[in-house]
Scaffold this motif. Structure first.
Motif, PDB file in Angstrom:
ATOM      1  N   SER A 136       3.596  29.204  23.491  1.00  0.00           N
ATOM      2  CA  SER A 136       4.373  28.597  24.570  1.00  0.00           C
ATOM      3  C   SER A 136       4.820  29.692  25.518  1.00  0.00           C
ATOM      4  O   SER A 136       5.245  30.764  25.087  1.00  0.00           O
ATOM      5  CB  SER A 136       5.595  27.879  23.998  1.00  0.00           C
ATOM      6  N   PHE A 137       4.707  29.441  26.818  1.00  0.00           N
ATOM      7  CA  PHE A 137       5.013  30.462  27.810  1.00  0.00           C
ATOM      8  C   PHE A 137       5.931  29.907  28.882  1.00  0.00           C
ATOM      9  O   PHE A 137       5.830  28.749  29.273  1.00  0.00           O
ATOM     10  CB  PHE A 137       3.734  30.974  28.491  1.00  0.00           C
ATOM     11  N   SER A 138       6.809  30.783  29.380  1.00  0.00           N
ATOM     12  CA  SER A 138       7.608  30.460  30.563  1.00  0.00           C
ATOM     13  C   SER A 138       6.854  30.939  31.782  1.00  0.00           C
ATOM     14  O   SER A 138       6.185  31.965  31.741  1.00  0.00           O
ATOM     15  CB  SER A 138       8.966  31.162  30.492  1.00  0.00           C
ATOM     16  N   SER A 139       6.945  30.226  32.892  1.00  0.00           N
ATOM     17  CA  SER A 139       6.192  30.581  34.095  1.00  0.00           C
ATOM     18  C   SER A 139       7.055  31.242  35.158  1.00  0.00           C
ATOM     19  O   SER A 139       6.726  31.236  36.322  1.00  0.00           O
ATOM     20  CB  SER A 139       5.549  29.321  34.688  1.00  0.00           C
ATOM     21  N   ASN A 179      -0.604  32.870  30.397  1.00  0.00           N
ATOM     22  CA  ASN A 179      -1.462  33.283  29.284  1.00  0.00           C
ATOM     23  C   ASN A 179      -2.868  33.646  29.741  1.00  0.00           C
ATOM     24  O   ASN A 179      -3.404  34.690  29.366  1.00  0.00           O
ATOM     25  CB  ASN A 179      -1.534  32.164  28.247  1.00  0.00           C
ATOM     26  N   CYS A 180      -3.469  32.806  30.618  1.00  0.00           N
ATOM     27  CA  CYS A 180      -4.870  33.035  31.003  1.00  0.00           C
ATOM     28  C   CYS A 180      -5.074  33.151  32.510  1.00  0.00           C
ATOM     29  O   CYS A 180      -6.199  33.331  32.972  1.00  0.00           O
ATOM     30  CB  CYS A 180      -5.756  31.920  30.459  1.00  0.00           C
ATOM     31  N   ARG A 189      -4.812  23.566  31.311  1.00  0.00           N
ATOM     32  CA  ARG A 189      -6.102  22.877  31.228  1.00  0.00           C
ATOM     33  C   ARG A 189      -7.228  23.794  30.766  1.00  0.00           C
ATOM     34  O   ARG A 189      -8.290  23.323  30.362  1.00  0.00           O
ATOM     35  CB  ARG A 189      -6.463  22.268  32.584  1.00  0.00           C
ATOM     36  N   LYS A 190      -6.991  25.115  30.788  1.00  0.00           N
ATOM     37  CA  LYS A 190      -8.046  26.045  30.382  1.00  0.00           C
ATOM     38  C   LYS A 190      -7.845  26.555  28.956  1.00  0.00           C
ATOM     39  O   LYS A 190      -8.744  26.459  28.121  1.00  0.00           O
ATOM     40  CB  LYS A 190      -8.100  27.228  31.348  1.00  0.00           C
ATOM     41  N   CYS A 191      -6.638  27.101  28.681  1.00  0.00           N
ATOM     42  CA  CYS A 191      -6.416  27.709  27.360  1.00  0.00           C
ATOM     43  C   CYS A 191      -5.592  26.830  26.426  1.00  0.00           C
ATOM     44  O   CYS A 191      -5.408  27.154  25.260  1.00  0.00           O
ATOM     45  CB  CYS A 191      -5.740  29.071  27.508  1.00  0.00           C
ATOM     46  N   ASN A 192      -5.059  25.728  26.979  1.00  0.00           N
ATOM     47  CA  ASN A 192      -4.292  24.749  26.201  1.00  0.00           C
ATOM     48  C   ASN A 192      -2.938  25.269  25.725  1.00  0.00           C
ATOM     49  O   ASN A 192      -2.284  24.643  24.894  1.00  0.00           O
ATOM     50  CB  ASN A 192      -5.103  24.255  24.997  1.00  0.00           C
TER      51      ASN A 192
END
Length: 237
Positions: free
Chosen positions: A7-10, A28-29, A47-50
Motif C-alpha cells: 500500500s502506498f501514499s501518493s 510503486n511503478c 491498473r498496472k502493478c495492482n
C-alpha cells in the motif's frame, strides 16, 4: 497464503486536477493514473502493478468554491513533493529522478537552484551532476534558465552543450569571448558535448579560440572539443 499487496501514499508524486479528474502517478511503478475527483483520499488498485494507492488530495466539497480550494491544495502539495524529491536526489536516491522528471518543465526552476553557484566549488558533486542530467532530459525548457547560470555553474555549460539546441550553442559560443578563462574552458567542453548533427559550424569557433588563447587549459579544452565533434559528425556522414 496470499501475500498482502503493498500500500502506498501518493503525496510525493506530481498531481494535476482538471475537468473533474485527478491525474497522478503510482508511487510503486510510476504508472499514470486518472480517476474522478470524487475518489480523492480513497484507496484504489493500480491498473498496472495492482498495488493499493491512496488517491492524492482531500475529499472535495460539493460547492464550486470548494473545488478552487482543492486546486490550490494540489498545487501546494505538488510543490512540497518536488522539494522532497530533490532532497532524495541529493541523497543519491536515483528512483526519485524519474518522479522529478514527471513534473516536466515545471521542475526546472527548482532543479536549477540545485546546481553549484561558483567555479570555486569542488568539481566533484554527484548531486549536481544528477540535477544537470534532469535538466538535459527535460530539454529546451531548461535552456534559458541554464543560460542564466553561465559564469556560475560549470554544469550549466555542459548541460547546454548536451541539449544542443541552436539557442544553447549560441550562448556557449558567446562565452568563448569571455575574459575569464575558466568560462571559456567550460564553454569549450560544453560545445564538445553536443550531438546536434548541424553543429559543424561550431568547430570554426573552437579552432579560433584554440589559435588565440594563451591559456593552456583553454587550448587543451578547445582541441579536445574539436576532435570529439569531428569524430561524432564523421560517423553520421
Amino acid at each position: 497464503m496470499e501475500k498482502p499487496k503493498p500500500s502506498f501514499s501518493s503525496t510525493t508524486v506530481p498531481v494535476t486536477l482538471s475537468n473533474g479528474d485527478i491525474t497522478f502517478y503510482c508511487p510503486n511503478c510510476s504508472c499514470k493514473l486518472i480517476v474522478t475527483e470524487r475518489a480523492a483520499g480513497k484507496q484504489i488498485a493500480c491498473r498496472k502493478c495492482n498495488a493499493q494507492v491512496t488517491v492524492p488530495g482531500k475529499v472535495i466539497p460539493p460547492d464550486p468554491a470548494g473545488r478552487q480550494t482543492v486546486n490550490l491544495t494540489f498545487r501546494q502539495d505538488a510543490q512540497a513533493s518536488l522539494s522532497d524529491l530533490l532532497k532524495r536526489v541529493r541523497e543519491g536516491d536515483m528512483a526519485a529522478v524519474k518522479a522529478v522528471l514527471a513534473f516536466g518543465p515545471n521542475a526546472v526552476p527548482a532543479v536549477i537552484e540545485e546546481l553549484e553557484n561558483s567555479f570555486d566549488e569542488p568539481k566533484e558533486n554527484r548531486a549536481a551532476d544528477c540535477m544537470a542530467d534532469i535538466l538535459v532530459k527535460i530539454g529546451v525548457a531548461s535552456v534559458k534558465p541554464l543560460i542564466s547560470k553561465l559564469g556560475k555553474s560549470r554544469r550549466a555549460y555542459y548541460a547546454l552543450g548536451r541539449i544542443g539546441s541552436e539557442e544553447a550553442l549560441e550562448a556557449l559560443i558567446r562565452e568563448l569571448t569571455s575574459v575569464n578563462w575558466r568560462r571559456v574552458e567550460a564553454a569549450c567542453i560544453g560545445l564538445g558535448l553536443t550531438e546536434n548533427p548541424n553543429a559543424a559550424y561550431v568547430i570554426a569557433h573552437l579552432e579560433n579560440t584554440r589559435k588565440t588563447t594563451r591559456v593552456g587549459e583553454v587550448f587543451a579544452a578547445a582541441g579536445s572539443a574539436m576532435t570529439a565533434l569531428q569524430r561524432r559528425l564523421a560517423t553520421r556522414m
